[in-house]
Enzyme design. Structure first.
Site, PDB file in Angstrom:
ATOM      1  N   ASP A 125       0.358  -1.345  -4.685  1.00  0.00           N
ATOM      2  CA  ASP A 125      -0.812  -0.527  -4.394  1.00  0.00           C
ATOM      3  C   ASP A 125      -1.879  -0.858  -5.430  1.00  0.00           C
ATOM      4  O   ASP A 125      -1.652  -1.677  -6.330  1.00  0.00           O
ATOM      5  CB  ASP A 125      -0.491   0.972  -4.391  1.00  0.00           C
ATOM      6  CG  ASP A 125      -1.353   1.737  -3.378  1.00  0.00           C
ATOM      7  OD1 ASP A 125      -2.585   1.637  -3.474  1.00  0.00           O
ATOM      8  OD2 ASP A 125      -0.800   2.392  -2.491  1.00  0.00           O
ATOM      9  N   HIS A 153      -3.783   2.168  10.609  1.00  0.00           N
ATOM     10  CA  HIS A 153      -4.657   3.072  11.372  1.00  0.00           C
ATOM     11  C   HIS A 153      -5.876   3.510  10.560  1.00  0.00           C
ATOM     12  O   HIS A 153      -6.763   4.173  11.093  1.00  0.00           O
ATOM     13  CB  HIS A 153      -3.867   4.269  11.916  1.00  0.00           C
ATOM     14  CG  HIS A 153      -3.494   5.308  10.895  1.00  0.00           C
ATOM     15  ND1 HIS A 153      -2.897   6.489  11.251  1.00  0.00           N
ATOM     16  CD2 HIS A 153      -3.619   5.347   9.541  1.00  0.00           C
ATOM     17  CE1 HIS A 153      -2.689   7.219  10.170  1.00  0.00           C
ATOM     18  NE2 HIS A 153      -3.109   6.546   9.130  1.00  0.00           N
ATOM     19  N   ASN A 193      -4.245  -5.513  -4.090  1.00  0.00           N
ATOM     20  CA  ASN A 193      -5.188  -5.104  -3.049  1.00  0.00           C
ATOM     21  C   ASN A 193      -4.851  -5.899  -1.789  1.00  0.00           C
ATOM     22  O   ASN A 193      -4.897  -7.128  -1.799  1.00  0.00           O
ATOM     23  CB  ASN A 193      -6.621  -5.411  -3.510  1.00  0.00           C
ATOM     24  CG  ASN A 193      -7.666  -4.962  -2.501  1.00  0.00           C
ATOM     25  OD1 ASN A 193      -7.402  -4.865  -1.297  1.00  0.00           O
ATOM     26  ND2 ASN A 193      -8.866  -4.694  -2.986  1.00  0.00           N
ATOM     27  N   PHE A 194      -4.488  -5.224  -0.711  1.00  0.00           N
ATOM     28  CA  PHE A 194      -4.017  -5.958   0.469  1.00  0.00           C
ATOM     29  C   PHE A 194      -5.110  -6.730   1.195  1.00  0.00           C
ATOM     30  O   PHE A 194      -4.841  -7.419   2.176  1.00  0.00           O
ATOM     31  CB  PHE A 194      -3.237  -5.059   1.450  1.00  0.00           C
ATOM     32  CG  PHE A 194      -3.869  -3.726   1.781  1.00  0.00           C
ATOM     33  CD1 PHE A 194      -5.131  -3.637   2.299  1.00  0.00           C
ATOM     34  CD2 PHE A 194      -3.140  -2.554   1.587  1.00  0.00           C
ATOM     35  CE1 PHE A 194      -5.693  -2.418   2.629  1.00  0.00           C
ATOM     36  CE2 PHE A 194      -3.685  -1.325   1.912  1.00  0.00           C
ATOM     37  CZ  PHE A 194      -4.979  -1.256   2.433  1.00  0.00           C
ATOM     38  N   GLY A 222       0.823  -1.206   0.000  1.00  0.00           N
ATOM     39  CA  GLY A 222       0.000   0.000   0.000  1.00  0.00           C
ATOM     40  C   GLY A 222       0.855   1.253   0.000  1.00  0.00           C
ATOM     41  O   GLY A 222       0.517   2.260   0.629  1.00  0.00           O
ATOM     42  N   GLY A 223       1.957   1.202  -0.742  1.00  0.00           N
ATOM     43  CA  GLY A 223       2.978   2.260  -0.688  1.00  0.00           C
ATOM     44  C   GLY A 223       2.743   3.458  -1.571  1.00  0.00           C
ATOM     45  O   GLY A 223       3.660   4.259  -1.760  1.00  0.00           O
ATOM     46  N   ARG A 267       3.101   1.550   5.974  1.00  0.00           N
ATOM     47  CA  ARG A 267       3.207   2.877   6.577  1.00  0.00           C
ATOM     48  C   ARG A 267       1.854   3.582   6.535  1.00  0.00           C
ATOM     49  O   ARG A 267       1.273   3.781   5.477  1.00  0.00           O
ATOM     50  CB  ARG A 267       4.251   3.719   5.852  1.00  0.00           C
ATOM     51  CG  ARG A 267       4.428   5.135   6.454  1.00  0.00           C
ATOM     52  CD  ARG A 267       5.527   5.871   5.723  1.00  0.00           C
ATOM     53  NE  ARG A 267       5.675   7.253   6.155  1.00  0.00           N
ATOM     54  CZ  ARG A 267       6.518   7.668   7.106  1.00  0.00           C
ATOM     55  NH1 ARG A 267       7.262   6.781   7.748  1.00  0.00           N
ATOM     56  NH2 ARG A 267       6.614   8.947   7.403  1.00  0.00           N
TER      57      ARG A 267
END
Length: 385
Positions: free
Chosen positions: A254, A293, A273-274, A229-230, A289
């Site tokens: 990503d 959250h 897609n994670f 997802g960088g 990173r």
């Protein structure tokens, strides 16, 4: 009084970031202790007005105009430049000066101060536009939303204040991609907080990176670092600059719309897609990173499980995020926690909550590498149980 102020200035000049935050917290507390009820209420009322006025200033290039001038500018000169009426501009300038956003030199004459340069910068403009255009409408719906949902904690991304505010069924991130007027400031804001400071003093990463030979990577060689997802790869670029020997062993992942046509020398670009199976098997590090959250525990667990399923015994997940203290958290991080909850269902987590999340995905917290004490920013290292 002047002597006390001078002492505070001297202390702040020599203080590190954590100490400066403590000074700000102490000053804020002293101010509130000596304010009367009316002053306190007026302060909160003013907080609702300051952001829209700054947003207007950005729209008319007021801050950039002042910041680019070497001398004070009159209201009429600013009116000519900004194309706002002098009568309106005079009232706006007076208000901004009273809030120390610009400096009033004399009657109807103004110049830039430190805050002016902040709002004249690309980073400042992006953060204000993202905050006012995207977050402010969401925050306004929160009282009605929580009344409607019987004041229950948000644990799912299916229905959020975000959905209520923008009248959509799309996820926050899918919606942003479809609305470039919101997505561009969001991307600029995220890019502005990228950096390589997380690598400083991080012995685990440093030791492993220095083991990698400077020779080109072989076709079957193990991937060293996966930036999950960088985005546009800012972190991968910075890491490659610090450790040139790992180039050719980096993978940036990503969504297809994000990495389309993206090319970074020494970095493999992969659409992923994670929430789906992790395609890179047995990498040394999987790095996330400011990803975790953005998601409640239910979704965050699935992200981690997809990585855990392909980890080798010595693979590690590196979660670059905030680790809140159990008590006494600073307002910046508690604000971020509630804003994330309302916009995307996410949360900032304490050490205990990170341990719970890791356990739910079949992992354990092996280490917490703190690198910005003032904002509790750290790398949470996860290993297989």
């Amino acid at each position: 009084m002047d002597a006390i102020v001078a002492q505070i200035h001297d202390l702040a000049k020599s203080a590190d970031e954590a100490t400066r935050m403590e000074i700000q917290r102490a000053l804020r507390q002293v101010q509130q202790e000596y304010q009367g009820p009316k002053e306190i209420l007026m302060d909160f009322a003013n907080s609702a007005l300051i952001m829209p006025i700054i947003r207007i200033g950005i729209d008319i290039n007021l801050f950039r105009t002042l910041a680019s001038s070497t001398e004070p500018l009159t209201v009429h000169r600013l009116a000519e430049t900004t194309h706002a009426s002098a009568e309106l501009l005079e009232r706006i300038l007076r208000y901004l000066a009273s809030n120390n956003v610009i400096k009033e030199v004399e009657c109807n004459k103004y110049q830039a101060c430190n805050l002016t340069f902040v709002f004249a910068s690309e980073k400042g403009e992006a953060m204000i536009c993202h905050g006012f255009d995207f977050h402010a409408p969401i925050l306004r719906t929160m009282p009605e939303y929580f009344k409607e949902t019987s004041y229950q904690n948000i644990t799912s991304t299916k229905y959020l204040p975000f959905h209520k505010s923008f009248n959509t069924d799309l996820s926050c991130f899918d919606w942003l991609v479809q609305h470039p007027e919101h997505f561009v400031p969001f991307q600029k804001t995220m890019t502005s907080i990228e950096g390589s400071e997380w690598t400083e003093g991080f012995e685990l990463l440093d030791t492993e990176a220095k083991k990698i030979p400077s020779t080109p990577a072989g076709p079957s060689e193990r991937v060293f670092f996966v930036d999950v997802g960088g985005g546009h790869g800012h972190q991968s670029v910075l890491l490659g600059q610090k450790y040139p020997n790992i180039l050719g062993r980096l993978v940036l992942q990503d969504l297809p719309t994000t990495v389309k046509d993206l090319q970074i020398e020494g970095v493999s670009i992969q659409a992923h897609n994670f929430f789906e199976k992790q395609p890179v098997q047995d990498a040394k590090f999987y790095y996330l990173r400011r990803i975790m959250h953005d998601w409640p525990d239910q979704d965050a667990t699935k992200i981690l499980q997809n990585i855990a399923a392909v980890m080798a015994y010595d693979s590690r997940i590196l979660i670059d995020d905030a680790v809140l203290p159990n008590t006494g958290a600073v307002w910046q991080e508690t604000m971020a926690d509630l804003a994330l909850m309302a916009s995307c269902g996410g949360m900032e987590r304490t050490t205990r909550q990170w341990e719970y999340l890791a356990d739910s995905a079949g992992l354990k917290v092996e280490q917490i590498h703190s690198y910005v004490a003032s904002t509790y920013t750290a790398v949470v290292v996860l290993a297989l149980k």
